[in-house]
Design a protein around this motif. Structure first.
Motif, short mmCIF file in Angstrom:
data_model
loop_
_atom_site.label_atom_id
_atom_site.label_comp_id
_atom_site.label_asym_id
_atom_site.label_seq_id
_atom_site.Cartn_x
_atom_site.Cartn_y
_atom_site.Cartn_z
N LYS A 1 0.58 -1.18 -0.18
CA LYS A 1 0.20 0.42 -0.16
C LYS A 1 0.85 1.43 0.31
CE LYS A 1 -3.92 -1.70 2.03
NZ LYS A 1 -5.14 -2.14 2.91
N LEU A 2 1.86 1.53 0.98
CA LEU A 2 3.00 2.30 0.48
C LEU A 2 3.57 2.64 -0.54
CD1 LEU A 2 4.60 4.27 2.53
CD2 LEU A 2 6.84 2.33 1.90
N ALA A 3 3.88 1.76 -1.48
CA ALA A 3 4.07 1.59 -2.72
C ALA A 3 2.85 2.49 -3.60
CB ALA A 3 4.29 0.62 -3.68
N ALA A 4 1.69 1.77 -3.56
CA ALA A 4 0.64 2.64 -4.05
C ALA A 4 -0.13 3.73 -3.74
CB ALA A 4 -0.39 1.24 -4.41
N TYR A 5 0.14 3.81 -2.86
CA TYR A 5 -0.31 5.48 -2.38
C TYR A 5 0.52 6.25 -2.97
CZ TYR A 5 -3.94 2.82 0.29
OH TYR A 5 -4.92 1.95 0.57
N THR A 6 1.62 6.57 -2.47
CA THR A 6 2.57 6.55 -2.82
C THR A 6 3.19 7.27 -4.06
OG1 THR A 6 4.71 5.44 -2.42
CG2 THR A 6 3.99 7.10 -0.85
N LYS A 7 2.78 6.20 -5.07
CA LYS A 7 2.37 7.00 -6.65
C LYS A 7 1.52 7.46 -6.66
CE LYS A 7 4.72 2.41 -7.76
NZ LYS A 7 4.11 0.98 -8.78
N GLN B 1 -0.24 14.01 0.26
CA GLN B 1 0.54 15.16 0.45
C GLN B 1 0.64 13.98 2.26
OE1 GLN B 1 -1.61 18.59 1.21
NE2 GLN B 1 -2.00 19.04 -0.82
N THR B 2 0.19 12.95 2.58
CA THR B 2 0.30 12.47 3.84
C THR B 2 -0.79 11.44 3.84
OG1 THR B 2 -0.21 14.75 5.14
CG2 THR B 2 0.48 12.85 6.51
N TYR B 3 0.56 9.99 4.57
CA TYR B 3 0.16 8.49 4.47
C TYR B 3 0.89 8.62 6.72
CZ TYR B 3 0.35 3.53 3.99
OH TYR B 3 -0.22 2.36 4.04
N LYS C 1 5.14 13.84 1.75
CA LYS C 1 5.17 14.35 0.42
C LYS C 1 6.35 16.09 0.81
CE LYS C 1 2.87 13.40 -3.53
NZ LYS C 1 2.50 13.11 -4.23
N ALA C 2 7.42 16.25 0.50
CA ALA C 2 7.78 17.15 0.53
C ALA C 2 9.48 17.46 -0.61
CB ALA C 2 8.34 17.44 1.87
N ASP C 3 8.52 18.50 -1.47
CA ASP C 3 9.80 18.67 -2.88
C ASP C 3 9.86 17.37 -3.54
OD1 ASP C 3 10.01 21.88 -2.29
OD2 ASP C 3 12.03 20.50 -0.97
N GLY C 4 8.51 16.85 -3.45
CA GLY C 4 8.40 15.87 -4.34
C GLY C 4 8.91 14.11 -4.07
N GLU C 5 9.23 14.14 -3.32
CA GLU C 5 10.21 13.46 -2.37
C GLU C 5 8.88 12.76 -1.25
OE1 GLU C 5 12.96 11.37 -3.32
OE2 GLU C 5 12.32 12.61 -5.01
N TRP C 6 8.78 11.57 -0.86
CA TRP C 6 8.21 11.29 0.75
C TRP C 6 9.47 10.83 1.85
CZ3 TRP C 6 3.21 11.12 1.22
CH2 TRP C 6 2.39 10.91 0.45
N VAL C 7 9.41 11.47 2.61
CA VAL C 7 9.66 11.48 4.40
C VAL C 7 9.61 10.60 5.05
CG1 VAL C 7 11.01 12.97 5.66
CG2 VAL C 7 11.13 13.73 3.79
#
Length: 186
Positions: A123-129, A134-136, A151-157
């Motif tokens: 789910k992490l992989a699917a949701y972050t695509k 903005q937040t998981y 999501k910060a500057d297009g990257e997931w932190v």
């Protein structure tokens, strides 16, 4: 649906069958899987889910958004996947004719049992695509800990919270970890 996981189907067929099914199923790359929670979620899982959605509902409505609990599907990766997040917030225009959402700015999964591994990976992989989240949030149910992917500057932190306020940009506020767990987990 008998043995649904063994028959590949289209998303349209899945949606049609899901409307008539007595139990919920997720759709992943053409295959249908019964939800892990079919036997019933734990009391702690349900209480945390209710607590979170109740905290988010008023904030969502005030911003023209909608908060959902686990009965609303989220379409991910085009028409390849459909999931039932524990909680999600959607702020796109409401398409009342659909029985699923496509643009969720906030997704929350309360971790439990065997589903936890899927929440942390698949789910992490699917949701972050998806373009809209903005937040998981991954919420532990037996300890006071929330994993926040932002999501910060297009990257997931990833940031772990045991206390404090988790920023929720799409609602222009934060989620108080103490209020989430208050009286439920020490």
């Amino acid at each position: 649906m008998s043995n649904p996981a063994f028959k590949r189907m289209t998303a349209e067929e899945y949606l049609r069958r899901e409307r008539e099914a007595p139990e919920k199923h997720e759709f992943i790359d053409g295959f249908v899987y019964p939800l892990h929670a079919q036997a019933g979620a734990s009391r702690q899982h349900v209480r945390l889910t209710v607590r979170i959605v109740s905290m988010l509902e008023e904030l969502a409505v005030a911003r023209g958004c909608r908060a959902y609990v686990s009965d609303m599907k989220l379409r991910a990766d085009g028409w390849r996947n459909f999931f039932y997040p524990d909680v999600m917030v959607c702020c796109d225009p409401d398409e009342a004719a659909q029985d699923f959402e496509t643009d969720s700015c906030l997704i929350v999964e309360v971790l439990s049992g065997t589903a936890a591994a899927h929440d942390r990976t698949g789910k992490l992989a699917a949701y972050t695509k998806l373009p809209s989240p903005q937040t998981y949030l991954l919420v532990e149910q037996n300890e006071r800990r929330i994993y926040a992917y932002a999501k910060a500057d297009g990257e997931w932190v990833l940031t772990e919270y045991e206390d404090g306020i988790i920023p929720l940009p799409c609602l222009e506020t934060g989620l108080d970890v103490g209020r989430v767990y208050g009286g439920l987990v020490g």
